[in-house]
Design a protein around this motif. Structure first.
Motif, PDB file in Angstrom:
ATOM      1  N   SER A 154      -3.984 -13.445   0.245  1.00 40.77           N
ATOM      2  CA  SER A 154      -3.841 -12.306  -0.659  1.00 40.77           C
ATOM      3  C   SER A 154      -5.184 -11.857  -1.217  1.00 40.77           C
ATOM      4  O   SER A 154      -5.427 -10.656  -1.387  1.00 40.77           O
ATOM      5  N   LEU A 155      -6.078 -12.812  -1.490  1.00 43.25           N
ATOM      6  CA  LEU A 155      -7.405 -12.439  -1.975  1.00 43.25           C
ATOM      7  C   LEU A 155      -8.190 -11.677  -0.911  1.00 43.25           C
ATOM      8  O   LEU A 155      -8.864 -10.687  -1.205  1.00 43.25           O
ATOM      9  N   ILE A 156      -8.098 -12.149   0.331  1.00 38.32           N
ATOM     10  CA  ILE A 156      -8.797 -11.470   1.423  1.00 38.32           C
ATOM     11  C   ILE A 156      -8.240 -10.070   1.630  1.00 38.32           C
ATOM     12  O   ILE A 156      -8.985  -9.085   1.738  1.00 38.32           O
ATOM     13  N   VAL A 157      -6.908  -9.971   1.665  1.00 39.18           N
ATOM     14  CA  VAL A 157      -6.267  -8.674   1.920  1.00 39.18           C
ATOM     15  C   VAL A 157      -6.578  -7.692   0.798  1.00 39.18           C
ATOM     16  O   VAL A 157      -6.941  -6.536   1.057  1.00 39.18           O
ATOM     17  N   PHE A 158      -6.461  -8.135  -0.449  1.00 37.14           N
ATOM     18  CA  PHE A 158      -6.719  -7.222  -1.567  1.00 37.14           C
ATOM     19  C   PHE A 158      -8.163  -6.748  -1.568  1.00 37.14           C
ATOM     20  O   PHE A 158      -8.439  -5.557  -1.742  1.00 37.14           O
ATOM     21  N   GLY A 159      -9.097  -7.678  -1.369  1.00 37.00           N
ATOM     22  CA  GLY A 159     -10.504  -7.301  -1.381  1.00 37.00           C
ATOM     23  C   GLY A 159     -10.855  -6.326  -0.276  1.00 37.00           C
ATOM     24  O   GLY A 159     -11.566  -5.333  -0.506  1.00 37.00           O
TER      25      GLY A 159
ATOM     26  N   ALA B  82      -1.011   1.807   7.507  1.00 31.84           N
ATOM     27  CA  ALA B  82      -2.150   1.476   8.364  1.00 31.84           C
ATOM     28  C   ALA B  82      -2.911   0.268   7.816  1.00 31.84           C
ATOM     29  O   ALA B  82      -3.364  -0.592   8.582  1.00 31.84           O
ATOM     30  N   LEU B  83      -3.062   0.179   6.496  1.00 32.87           N
ATOM     31  CA  LEU B  83      -3.741  -0.968   5.903  1.00 32.87           C
ATOM     32  C   LEU B  83      -2.963  -2.256   6.149  1.00 32.87           C
ATOM     33  O   LEU B  83      -3.548  -3.308   6.428  1.00 32.87           O
ATOM     34  N   VAL B  84      -1.645  -2.185   6.054  1.00 31.10           N
ATOM     35  CA  VAL B  84      -0.824  -3.374   6.334  1.00 31.10           C
ATOM     36  C   VAL B  84      -1.010  -3.813   7.780  1.00 31.10           C
ATOM     37  O   VAL B  84      -1.144  -5.012   8.072  1.00 31.10           O
TER      38      VAL B  84
ATOM     39  N   VAL C  79     -11.718   4.634  -3.809  1.00 31.68           N
ATOM     40  CA  VAL C  79     -13.052   4.385  -4.345  1.00 31.68           C
ATOM     41  C   VAL C  79     -14.103   4.395  -3.241  1.00 31.68           C
ATOM     42  O   VAL C  79     -15.196   4.946  -3.413  1.00 31.68           O
ATOM     43  N   ALA C  80     -13.797   3.796  -2.089  1.00 35.64           N
ATOM     44  CA  ALA C  80     -14.778   3.733  -1.011  1.00 35.64           C
ATOM     45  C   ALA C  80     -15.143   5.126  -0.510  1.00 35.64           C
ATOM     46  O   ALA C  80     -16.317   5.420  -0.247  1.00 35.64           O
ATOM     47  N   THR C  81     -14.160   6.009  -0.371  1.00 35.29           N
ATOM     48  CA  THR C  81     -14.449   7.375   0.076  1.00 35.29           C
ATOM     49  C   THR C  81     -15.190   8.156  -1.009  1.00 35.29           C
ATOM     50  O   THR C  81     -16.010   9.029  -0.709  1.00 35.29           O
ATOM     51  N   LEU C  82     -14.908   7.835  -2.269  1.00 23.88           N
ATOM     52  CA  LEU C  82     -15.634   8.469  -3.366  1.00 23.88           C
ATOM     53  C   LEU C  82     -17.112   8.063  -3.345  1.00 23.88           C
ATOM     54  O   LEU C  82     -18.002   8.894  -3.546  1.00 23.88           O
TER      55      LEU C  82
ATOM     56  N   ARG D 109      -5.453   4.652  -8.174  1.00 23.22           N
ATOM     57  CA  ARG D 109      -4.870   4.807  -6.841  1.00 23.22           C
ATOM     58  C   ARG D 109      -5.327   3.685  -5.917  1.00 23.22           C
ATOM     59  O   ARG D 109      -4.532   3.106  -5.168  1.00 23.22           O
ATOM     60  N   THR D 110      -6.600   3.370  -5.974  1.00 26.28           N
ATOM     61  CA  THR D 110      -7.117   2.271  -5.153  1.00 26.28           C
ATOM     62  C   THR D 110      -6.445   0.953  -5.518  1.00 26.28           C
ATOM     63  O   THR D 110      -6.098   0.159  -4.636  1.00 26.28           O
ATOM     64  N   LEU D 111      -6.244   0.737  -6.816  1.00 24.92           N
ATOM     65  CA  LEU D 111      -5.651  -0.522  -7.283  1.00 24.92           C
ATOM     66  C   LEU D 111      -4.217  -0.670  -6.808  1.00 24.92           C
ATOM     67  O   LEU D 111      -3.844  -1.715  -6.264  1.00 24.92           O
ATOM     68  N   TRP D 112      -3.396   0.382  -6.981  1.00 24.33           N
ATOM     69  CA  TRP D 112      -1.987   0.207  -6.624  1.00 24.33           C
ATOM     70  C   TRP D 112      -1.775   0.216  -5.115  1.00 24.33           C
ATOM     71  O   TRP D 112      -0.882  -0.482  -4.604  1.00 24.33           O
ATOM     72  N   ILE D 113      -2.585   0.963  -4.375  1.00 22.25           N
ATOM     73  CA  ILE D 113      -2.463   0.926  -2.920  1.00 22.25           C
ATOM     74  C   ILE D 113      -2.874  -0.448  -2.392  1.00 22.25           C
ATOM     75  O   ILE D 113      -2.201  -1.020  -1.500  1.00 22.25           O
ATOM     76  N   SER D 114      -3.935  -1.026  -2.929  1.00 18.84           N
ATOM     77  CA  SER D 114      -4.370  -2.356  -2.504  1.00 18.84           C
ATOM     78  C   SER D 114      -3.348  -3.416  -2.885  1.00 18.84           C
ATOM     79  O   SER D 114      -3.064  -4.332  -2.100  1.00 18.84           O
ATOM     80  N   ALA D 115      -2.770  -3.300  -4.092  1.00 22.14           N
ATOM     81  CA  ALA D 115      -1.756  -4.264  -4.532  1.00 22.14           C
ATOM     82  C   ALA D 115      -0.496  -4.163  -3.678  1.00 22.14           C
ATOM     83  O   ALA D 115       0.094  -5.189  -3.292  1.00 22.14           O
ATOM     84  N   LEU D 116      -0.074  -2.936  -3.370  1.00 24.21           N
ATOM     85  CA  LEU D 116       1.114  -2.755  -2.530  1.00 24.21           C
ATOM     86  C   LEU D 116       0.866  -3.276  -1.123  1.00 24.21           C
ATOM     87  O   LEU D 116       1.743  -3.916  -0.518  1.00 24.21           O
ATOM     88  N   THR D 117      -0.317  -3.026  -0.588  1.00 22.15           N
ATOM     89  CA  THR D 117      -0.675  -3.552   0.729  1.00 22.15           C
ATOM     90  C   THR D 117      -0.630  -5.073   0.734  1.00 22.15           C
ATOM     91  O   THR D 117      -0.087  -5.698   1.671  1.00 22.15           O
ATOM     92  N   THR D 118      -1.157  -5.694  -0.307  1.00 26.79           N
ATOM     93  CA  THR D 118      -1.147  -7.154  -0.413  1.00 26.79           C
ATOM     94  C   THR D 118       0.282  -7.685  -0.498  1.00 26.79           C
ATOM     95  O   THR D 118       0.632  -8.666   0.168  1.00 26.79           O
ATOM     96  N   LEU D 119       1.114  -7.037  -1.312  1.00 30.13           N
ATOM     97  CA  LEU D 119       2.509  -7.469  -1.456  1.00 30.13           C
ATOM     98  C   LEU D 119       3.255  -7.376  -0.128  1.00 30.13           C
ATOM     99  O   LEU D 119       3.978  -8.311   0.258  1.00 30.13           O
ATOM    100  N   LEU D 120       3.088  -6.275   0.594  1.00 32.19           N
ATOM    101  CA  LEU D 120       3.767  -6.110   1.882  1.00 32.19           C
ATOM    102  C   LEU D 120       3.260  -7.133   2.894  1.00 32.19           C
ATOM    103  O   LEU D 120       4.043  -7.666   3.697  1.00 32.19           O
TER     104      LEU D 120
END
Length: 282
Positions: free
Chosen positions: A209-214, A154-156, A234-237, A67-78
């Protein structure tokens, strides 16, 4: 003597870097191997691989990481799809409008992430402005808060400036005469964008993209406030393991794996973009 002088000059900076980054990461790595018991707490003198075995053997952790991976990837793409055209338009603006819109882009960075997250919760809540507008148009309320949609939007909003600025900086080095020359030779605007502009701004897109994804992958406030208790990232976990479960070694294990995942994704993406950049220039 010159080499010694160089080491002495860089020594304070390296000491600061080691004290603020290398040492905490090393201690976190060591903590991830410590034995933990709910009755006695962390045993700093005993080491085990049980925490890594627990993470790799439980599908729950796979779900959270995916979930963290695809949300971060989608945020980066947008952010790429929105930020690159925005940076291009900004670079073509004349004074004073360029300064005005640049300030508008940077303004969200002056506001706390927590405040912005609460603002989005007011907009996307069951009685928020968005649902009020939907009801005013004759529709039924939609569950927006505590969903991946709320976290992504919100991340975007938070990460977009980190994409716009690197791309805009790359565009500042682009000679406008190169575009005009391509157009005068009969190339279409789409061809100019693809063969002249895009290769020049790829380093900026890569940096952004590296900054946004990280930042998105390690974001805590927005997933915690807009994702709720069920939509774990992951961060909330990690937060739950440290402060709710008090299982510091397991939290450290998840943190180390998040760092490794970030490095793998970012280095792979960096390699792909660099190859395309060299191919475009060659």
């Amino acid at each position: 003597m010159k080499a010694l002088r160089g080491y002495l000059l860089t020594g304070p900076a390296f000491a600061l870097f080691a004290g603020l980054l290398i040492l905490p990461l090393g201690l976190t790595l060591v903590l991830s191997f410590n034995v933990f018991d709910y009755n006695t707490g962390v045993d700093a003198d005993a080491y085990t691989l049980d925490h890594y075995a627990e993470v790799f053997g439980d599908s729950y952790f796979y779900e959270v990481f995916f979930r963290t991976l695809w949300i971060s990837a989608l945020t980066t793409l947008l952010c790429v799809l929105i930020g690159v055209p925005e940076a291009y338009i900004l670079s073509r603006m004349k004074a004073p409008w360029r300064s005005v819109f640049l300030i508008l882009i940077l303004t969200p960075l002056l506001i706390s992430v927590v405040v912005r997250a609460f603002g989005w919760s007011l907009l996307l809540g069951a009685d928020g402005l968005v649902n009020q507008a939907i009801q005013a148009l004759g529709g039924n309320p939609v569950k927006l808060l505590y969903t991946p949609f709320a976290v992504v939007i919100a991340l975007v909003h938070v990460m977009l400036p980190f994409m716009v600025i690197p791309v805009w900086t790359s565009l500042q080095r682009l000679d406008p005469l190169a575009e005009q020359a391509a157009l005068s030779l009969g190339a279409s605007q789409a061809t100019v964008m693809r063969k002249v502009v895009l290769p020049q701004i790829l380093p900026g897109v890569l940096s952004g993209s590296l900054i946004v994804f990280g930042l998105a992958a390690s974001s805590f406030a927005i997933p915690g406030l807009l994702g709720g208790r069920r939509l774990k990232m992951v961060a909330t976990l990690i937060y739950d393991q440290y402060l709710a479960e008090l299982n510091w070694p397991l939290g450290a294990t998840v943190a180390v794996l998040l760092l490794v995942l970030n490095l793998v994704v970012m280095l792979t993406w960096n390699r792909i973009i660099e190859r395309r950049y060299k191919k475009a220039l060659g």
